[in-house]
Every structure is written in structure tokens, then in C-alpha cells.
Design an enzyme around this catalytic site. Structure first.
Site, PDB file in Angstrom:
ATOM      1  CG  ASP A 187      23.466   2.847  18.117  1.00  0.00           C
ATOM      2  OD1 ASP A 187      23.730   3.217  16.962  1.00  0.00           O
ATOM      3  OD2 ASP A 187      22.710   1.895  18.391  1.00  0.00           O
ATOM      4  CD  GLN A 235      18.500  -0.836  13.529  1.00  0.00           C
ATOM      5  OE1 GLN A 235      19.711  -0.987  13.628  1.00  0.00           O
ATOM      6  NE2 GLN A 235      17.977   0.201  12.915  1.00  0.00           N
ATOM      7  CE  LYS A 263      22.844   0.114  11.839  1.00  0.00           C
ATOM      8  NZ  LYS A 263      21.870   0.480  12.850  1.00  0.00           N
TER       9      LYS A 263
HETATM   10  N1  GUN Z   1      17.240   3.172  14.230  1.00  0.00           N
HETATM   11  C1  GUN Z   1      17.381   4.163  13.325  1.00  0.00           C
HETATM   12  N2  GUN Z   1      18.644   4.636  13.322  1.00  0.00           N
HETATM   13  C2  GUN Z   1      19.319   3.918  14.250  1.00  0.00           C
HETATM   14  C3  GUN Z   1      20.672   3.926  14.687  1.00  0.00           C
HETATM   15  O1  GUN Z   1      21.513   4.724  14.250  1.00  0.00           O
HETATM   16  N3  GUN Z   1      20.980   3.015  15.655  1.00  0.00           N
HETATM   17  C4  GUN Z   1      20.065   2.151  16.176  1.00  0.00           C
HETATM   18  N4  GUN Z   1      20.470   1.324  17.136  1.00  0.00           N
HETATM   19  N5  GUN Z   1      18.805   2.127  15.775  1.00  0.00           N
HETATM   20  C5  GUN Z   1      18.439   2.996  14.816  1.00  0.00           C
END
Ligand code: GUN
Length: 307
Positions: free
Chosen positions: A121, A98, A54
């Protein structure tokens, strides 16, 4: 028959190029670039790898990127204070924490603490509510479901009136993708069934699907006999089934397997997504799109429903 492979990496390149160009244009015209904070708590290899991806992608498209890498032992209150600081920071448009978080931190509390206008998100209840209402209410669509819908649209797979079966009911994928596919409009208007661990005849439901979206987190769950010939099969599973030494880098890397029996199903389906290289790259791409959109809302360049 051999299915057409939907290549998430190729689609990612097309979309990221557009995001990069638009970012440069907005920087020139408005003196501002999208700002994204990524928050990683602890050091789980899978989470670290997602965050690295990311961060690198945000840098590549010209965003301001702030990385917060916090120890596993950080208290819930410290994390909430950090989020509050970025909620108030005018140079930040998106905050990504995350998941999963360590056991001693209440994930729900953390999601509620995010400013919904910076929740790129799309996990905050306000944004989930907006998604369910649909149309001009929608501000941030969760990234994996948005990426799945984008892939289906670009493949030219008809969705209006189609039977869509979603395997899995998670808050991150199953529930929001079922919602998206049933909404009125392009890429939606489908008849959606969600199946899960409580479903009696999983195979029977899957066999009816024109579009089968599998987000179960169980390697190789979906069998070739479950697939309607010509169906579009989207595999969201990213299961770490072992480790190997990368030929390219010489480093130890995870062996990933999806939720479907890929080789056998690619002989029956009309469209299929590989793991890795299918849905995964789309998730990060949609995070970049949401972050850019967040700035565009702030600058009055777009309104909800126009993303
Ligand atoms: N953990 C697994 N997928 C995601 C996601 O799309 N965003 C976040 N913040 N955590 C995750």
C-alpha cells in the site's frame, strides 16, 4: 467542448495483461509467484467490496492469494500477531490491511507493524519517507496516487511546469499525489498547490489548475465555474449516495458519485475521469504492480527507483 474521458477500466486491462505475462515468466524462471495477503476486519460493505475486487484481481494475474477475514471484535494484539506471522512468511510479498479499522484498533500501530518491504500500500512511514526523497529511494508508491499519475501520463497531458491543484490532504491520496507531481522526472516536475478545508478561496485556486486532482470525499463539491477550459480533471471521490438494484445481477448495489459535477464539467475540461470506472480500477491495478515489484526486489530483478 466535450472532454476526453480517461477510462480506468481500459488502462487496467492493458497493465494487468503485462503483469500476468510477467508473473508467468517469473514463475517459469524463478519458481515463484507474488504472494499477497489481504486482511479485512469486520464486514463494512464498502471494505468488503474493495477486498473482493483485490482478491479477484490477484487471482486473475496468477498471484498466490491469502484472504484473512477477521471478526470486528478481534483484538489489536491478535491483529498485530497475524501481521508478524506474514512479515516472516517467505511466500508472501505483500500485506494489505484494509482501512478503516474498527475504533478499538490503533491504525497507526498496525501500519508501523508492517514490514516496510511488504507494505504494498505504501503507507508505512519508511515508504512515505522514501517517496518524499524521490528518485532511486522510491520502493512502493501508494496505489491511488500511482494510478492517477499513470492515467495523466498515458493521456499525454504535459506535467512539467504545469499548475497542479490537489483538493484534499489525506495520507492515502492528497499528500502523496502532491509529492509525486512535484518530483523531478516524467509525469512530475509540476508546480503543486494543495487546498483543503482551511483554504480561503477554493474556487480561485482550482481555476488556475491545468491539472485538478480532487480527493475531498464530498459529492459534487467542485463546480463547473471552478474549471479552467481544457484542464485535466481527476475525480478521486467515491461517495455512496444511495442504493439501486443492478440490472445485470439483480443484487442491491451502491450508487456512487464523485467529488465533481461531472456532466457540466465534462463540457469545459479537456480530460476527465468518470466515477465509477476512472481512478478506482487504477488503484487495484497499482496494488498488483507493487506486489509484483515486491517479489522482483526480493529476487534482485529491480532496484528501488526502477518500478
Ligand atoms: N481504504 C481506502 N483506500 C485504501 C487503500 O488504498 N488501501 C487500504 N489498505 N485501505 C484503503
Amino acid at each position: 467542448m466535450s472532454a476526453e474521458v480517461l477510462n480506468g477500466r481500459e488502462i487496467r486491462e492493458e497493465i494487468l495483461k503485462d503483469i500476468e505475462d510477467e508473473t508467468a515468466r517469473i514463475a517459469q524462471e524463478h519458481g515463484r509467484v507474488p504472494g499477497l495477503v489481504t486482511v479485512l476486519v469486520g464486514n463494512k460493505p464498502a471494505s468488503r467490496s474493495y477486498i473482493t475486487n483485490k482478491v479477484n484481481t490477484a487471482k486473475r494475474v496468477g498471484f498466490k492469494e491469502v484472504q484473512e477475514s477477521l471478526p470486528e471484535t478481534i483484538s489489536e494484539q491478535e491483529l498485530l500477531s497475524l501481521i508478524d506471522r506474514y512479515n516472516k512468511d517467505e511466500s508472501i510479498d505483500g500485506i494489505l490491511v484494509q482501512l478503516p479499522l474498527p475504533e478499538h484498533i490503533d491504525e497507526t500501530k498496525v501500519i508501523y507493524a508492517l514490514d516496510p518491504d511488504k507494505d504494498v500500500d505504501g503507507f508505512h512511514p519508511v515508504n512515505i519517507g522514501r517517496l518524499v526523497l524521490g528518485g532511486d529511494q522510491v520502493k512502493f508508491t501508494p496505489c491511488t496516487p500511482a494510478g492517477i499519475q499513470e492515467m495523466i501520463k498515458r493521456a499525454g497531458v504535459p506535467t512539467s511546469g504545469a499548475e497542479v491543484v490537489v483538493v484534499g490532504r489525506s495520507n492515502i491520496v492528497g499528500k502523496p499525489i502532491a509529492t509525486l507531481m512535484m518530483q523531478k522526472g516524467e509525469g512530475g516536475n509540476a508546480t503543486v498547490t494543495t487546498v483543503h478545508t482551511g483554504t480561503k478561496d477554493l474556487a480561485g485556486h482550482c481555476r488556475r489548475a491545468d491539472i485538478l486532482i480532487v480527493a475531498a470525499g464530498k459529492p459534487g463539491l467542485v463546480q463547473p465555474e471552478w474549471i479552467k477550459p481544457g484542464a485535466c480533471v481527476i475525480d478521486v471521490g467515491v461517495n455512496r449516495v444511495g442504493e439501486k438494484i443492478s440490472k445485470k445481477t439483480g443484487k442491491t448495489v451502491a450508487i456512487l458519485r464523485g467529488d465533481i459535477d461531472y456532466d457540466a464539467i465534462s463540457e469545459i475540461a479537456g480530460f476527465i475521469t468518470p466515477v465509477p470506472g476512472g481512478v478506482g480500477p487504477m488503484t487495484i491495478t497499482m496494488l498488483m504492480r507493487n506486489t509484483l515489484n515486491s517479489l522482483k526486489y526480493r529476487l534482485g530483478l529491480i532496484r528501488p527507483g526502477q518500478q
